[in-house]
Write a protein that holds these residues in place. Structure first.
Motif, PDB file in Angstrom:
ATOM      1  N   GLN A  13       0.795  -1.214  -0.059  1.00 60.89           N
ATOM      2  CA  GLN A  13      -0.025   0.245   0.050  1.00 60.89           C
ATOM      3  C   GLN A  13       0.961   1.138   0.055  1.00 60.89           C
ATOM      4  OE1 GLN A  13      -2.687  -0.379   3.596  1.00 60.89           O
ATOM      5  NE2 GLN A  13      -4.019  -1.589   2.367  1.00 60.89           N
ATOM      6  N   PRO A  14       0.361   2.482  -0.316  1.00 65.64           N
ATOM      7  CA  PRO A  14       1.137   3.758  -0.421  1.00 65.64           C
ATOM      8  C   PRO A  14       1.585   4.030   0.790  1.00 65.64           C
ATOM      9  CG  PRO A  14      -0.860   3.691  -1.768  1.00 65.64           C
ATOM     10  CD  PRO A  14      -0.849   2.379  -1.206  1.00 65.64           C
ATOM     11  N   GLY A  15       2.700   4.224   1.196  1.00 66.56           N
ATOM     12  CA  GLY A  15       3.211   4.562   2.438  1.00 66.56           C
ATOM     13  C   GLY A  15       4.034   3.585   3.167  1.00 66.56           C
ATOM     14  N   GLY A  16       3.826   2.322   2.554  1.00 67.28           N
ATOM     15  CA  GLY A  16       4.443   1.111   3.026  1.00 67.28           C
ATOM     16  C   GLY A  16       5.795   0.924   2.540  1.00 67.28           C
ATOM     17  N   SER A  17       6.564  -0.272   2.940  1.00 60.98           N
ATOM     18  CA  SER A  17       8.112  -0.519   2.879  1.00 60.98           C
ATOM     19  C   SER A  17       8.243  -1.933   2.135  1.00 60.98           C
ATOM     20  CB  SER A  17       8.638  -0.226   3.923  1.00 60.98           C
ATOM     21  OG  SER A  17       8.638   1.014   4.545  1.00 60.98           O
ATOM     22  N   LEU A  18       9.329  -1.967   1.332  1.00 60.90           N
ATOM     23  CA  LEU A  18       9.636  -3.153   0.851  1.00 60.90           C
ATOM     24  C   LEU A  18      11.170  -3.262   0.838  1.00 60.90           C
ATOM     25  CD1 LEU A  18       7.523  -4.056  -2.233  1.00 60.90           C
ATOM     26  CD2 LEU A  18       7.562  -5.410  -0.221  1.00 60.90           C
ATOM     27  N   ARG A  19      11.757  -4.393   0.980  1.00 60.61           N
ATOM     28  CA  ARG A  19      13.232  -4.428   0.858  1.00 60.61           C
ATOM     29  C   ARG A  19      13.560  -5.487  -0.346  1.00 60.61           C
ATOM     30  NH1 ARG A  19      18.507  -6.018   4.470  1.00 60.61           N
ATOM     31  NH2 ARG A  19      17.699  -8.304   4.065  1.00 60.61           N
ATOM     32  N   LEU A  20      14.316  -4.961  -1.485  1.00 60.53           N
ATOM     33  CA  LEU A  20      14.466  -5.749  -2.613  1.00 60.53           C
ATOM     34  C   LEU A  20      15.890  -6.397  -2.347  1.00 60.53           C
ATOM     35  CD1 LEU A  20      13.380  -3.639  -5.505  1.00 60.53           C
ATOM     36  CD2 LEU A  20      12.086  -5.107  -4.196  1.00 60.53           C
ATOM     37  N   SER A  21      16.023  -7.431  -2.717  1.00 59.39           N
ATOM     38  CA  SER A  21      17.659  -8.154  -2.673  1.00 59.39           C
ATOM     39  C   SER A  21      18.009  -8.486  -4.005  1.00 59.39           C
ATOM     40  CB  SER A  21      17.476  -9.471  -1.728  1.00 59.39           C
ATOM     41  OG  SER A  21      17.245  -9.177  -0.384  1.00 59.39           O
ATOM     42  N   CYS A  22      19.386  -8.604  -4.339  1.00 59.88           N
ATOM     43  CA  CYS A  22      19.898  -9.132  -5.404  1.00 59.88           C
ATOM     44  C   CYS A  22      21.093  -9.951  -5.224  1.00 59.88           C
ATOM     45  CB  CYS A  22      20.221  -7.967  -6.409  1.00 59.88           C
ATOM     46  SG  CYS A  22      20.916  -8.477  -7.967  1.00 59.88           S
ATOM     47  N   VAL A  23      20.861 -11.257  -5.411  1.00 61.74           N
ATOM     48  CA  VAL A  23      22.109 -12.263  -5.122  1.00 61.74           C
ATOM     49  C   VAL A  23      22.836 -12.496  -6.289  1.00 61.74           C
ATOM     50  CG1 VAL A  23      22.639 -14.321  -4.389  1.00 61.74           C
ATOM     51  CG2 VAL A  23      20.673 -13.155  -3.466  1.00 61.74           C
ATOM     52  N   ALA A  24      24.211 -12.327  -6.193  1.00 62.23           N
ATOM     53  CA  ALA A  24      25.073 -12.696  -7.363  1.00 62.23           C
ATOM     54  C   ALA A  24      25.438 -14.336  -7.314  1.00 62.23           C
ATOM     55  CB  ALA A  24      26.254 -11.884  -7.426  1.00 62.23           C
ATOM     56  N   SER A  25      26.167 -14.585  -8.495  1.00 65.37           N
ATOM     57  CA  SER A  25      26.212 -16.064  -8.624  1.00 65.37           C
ATOM     58  C   SER A  25      27.846 -16.291  -8.259  1.00 65.37           C
ATOM     59  CB  SER A  25      26.313 -16.344  -9.918  1.00 65.37           C
ATOM     60  OG  SER A  25      26.896 -15.574 -11.030  1.00 65.37           O
ATOM     61  N   GLU A  26      28.519 -15.334  -8.021  1.00 64.48           N
ATOM     62  CA  GLU A  26      29.908 -15.340  -7.696  1.00 64.48           C
ATOM     63  C   GLU A  26      30.559 -14.446  -6.926  1.00 64.48           C
ATOM     64  OE1 GLU A  26      31.086 -15.740 -12.119  1.00 64.48           O
ATOM     65  OE2 GLU A  26      32.308 -14.061 -11.708  1.00 64.48           O
ATOM     66  N   TYR A  27      31.863 -14.481  -6.282  1.00 68.95           N
ATOM     67  CA  TYR A  27      32.500 -13.673  -5.410  1.00 68.95           C
ATOM     68  C   TYR A  27      33.193 -12.686  -6.126  1.00 68.95           C
ATOM     69  CZ  TYR A  27      30.919 -16.097  -1.397  1.00 68.95           C
ATOM     70  OH  TYR A  27      30.183 -16.782  -0.551  1.00 68.95           O
ATOM     71  N   THR A  28      33.391 -12.510  -7.433  1.00 68.07           N
ATOM     72  CA  THR A  28      33.979 -11.400  -8.193  1.00 68.07           C
ATOM     73  C   THR A  28      32.798 -10.286  -8.003  1.00 68.07           C
ATOM     74  OG1 THR A  28      32.769 -12.144 -10.255  1.00 68.07           O
ATOM     75  CG2 THR A  28      35.086 -12.747  -9.880  1.00 68.07           C
ATOM     76  N   PHE A  29      31.744 -10.723  -7.555  1.00 64.24           N
ATOM     77  CA  PHE A  29      30.808  -9.593  -7.218  1.00 64.24           C
ATOM     78  C   PHE A  29      31.388  -8.367  -6.689  1.00 64.24           C
ATOM     79  CE2 PHE A  29      26.338  -8.018  -5.647  1.00 64.24           C
ATOM     80  CZ  PHE A  29      26.608  -7.647  -4.441  1.00 64.24           C
ATOM     81  N   ALA A  30      32.095  -8.402  -5.732  1.00 61.08           N
ATOM     82  CA  ALA A  30      32.643  -7.326  -4.798  1.00 61.08           C
ATOM     83  C   ALA A  30      33.568  -6.545  -5.691  1.00 61.08           C
ATOM     84  CB  ALA A  30      33.675  -8.090  -3.748  1.00 61.08           C
ATOM     85  N   SER A  31      34.007  -6.893  -6.674  1.00 62.98           N
ATOM     86  CA  SER A  31      34.613  -5.912  -7.602  1.00 62.98           C
ATOM     87  C   SER A  31      33.539  -4.973  -8.653  1.00 62.98           C
ATOM     88  CB  SER A  31      35.826  -6.602  -8.519  1.00 62.98           C
ATOM     89  OG  SER A  31      35.202  -7.525  -9.378  1.00 62.98           O
ATOM     90  N   TYR A  32      32.319  -5.212  -8.497  1.00 63.23           N
ATOM     91  CA  TYR A  32      31.543  -4.865  -9.586  1.00 63.23           C
ATOM     92  C   TYR A  32      30.944  -3.421  -8.797  1.00 63.23           C
ATOM     93  CZ  TYR A  32      31.721  -8.734 -12.564  1.00 63.23           C
ATOM     94  OH  TYR A  32      32.029  -9.739 -13.257  1.00 63.23           O
ATOM     95  N   GLY A  33      30.668  -2.226  -9.532  1.00 61.96           N
ATOM     96  CA  GLY A  33      29.944  -1.137  -9.186  1.00 61.96           C
ATOM     97  C   GLY A  33      28.387  -1.649  -9.562  1.00 61.96           C
ATOM     98  N   LEU A  34      27.484  -1.418  -8.447  1.00 57.88           N
ATOM     99  CA  LEU A  34      26.093  -2.013  -8.605  1.00 57.88           C
ATOM    100  C   LEU A  34      25.201  -0.842  -8.747  1.00 57.88           C
ATOM    101  CD1 LEU A  34      26.303  -4.900  -6.055  1.00 57.88           C
ATOM    102  CD2 LEU A  34      26.650  -5.120  -8.462  1.00 57.88           C
TER     103      LEU A  34
END
Length: 118
Positions: A13-34
């Motif tokens: 509903q309007p005024g509410g909250s959500l948290r989105l997540s995005c999981v990566a497939s590998e630990y090179t994730f740490a070197s990426y801008g997102l």
């Protein structure tokens, strides 16, 4: 080649909250801008928020400043988007994206639907 998968979308509903997540497939994730992008019905895809590889720098679109917070946990290879005080105009498919250095965002998740209504 990193693969990204979003989750956490839904109906709120309007005024509410959500948290989105995005999981990566590998630990090179740490070197990426997102970043998070979104595409509303009948609209072009737009930038929502971005974070650098170390999580020390963030940027936001004016439309979400003060309401959305982007963060990352490199140990969990996960990107987050905390969305508060949601508005009907936030209704969209939300995508996470990754890039190396200042290159274009070349890696994308399939998206998760966020609908603000009620």
């Amino acid at each position: 080649q990193v693969q990204l998968t979003e989750s956490g979308g839904g109906l709120v509903q309007p005024g509410g909250s959500l948290r989105l997540s995005c999981v990566a497939s590998e630990y090179t994730f740490a070197s990426y801008g997102l970043a998070w992008f979104r595409q509303g019905p009948g609209k072009e895809r737009e930038y929502v928020a971005g974070i650098n590889s170390r999580g020390t720098g963030t940027q936001y679109a004016d439309s979400v400043k003060g309401r959305f917070t982007i963060s990352r946990d490199n140990d969990k290879i996960t990107l987050y988007l905390q969305m508060n005080n949601l508005k009907s105009e936030d209704t969209a498919v939300y995508y996470c994206a990754a890039r190396i250095d200042a290159a274009e965002y070349g890696y994308w998740g399939p998206g998760t639907q966020v609908t603000v209504s009620g």
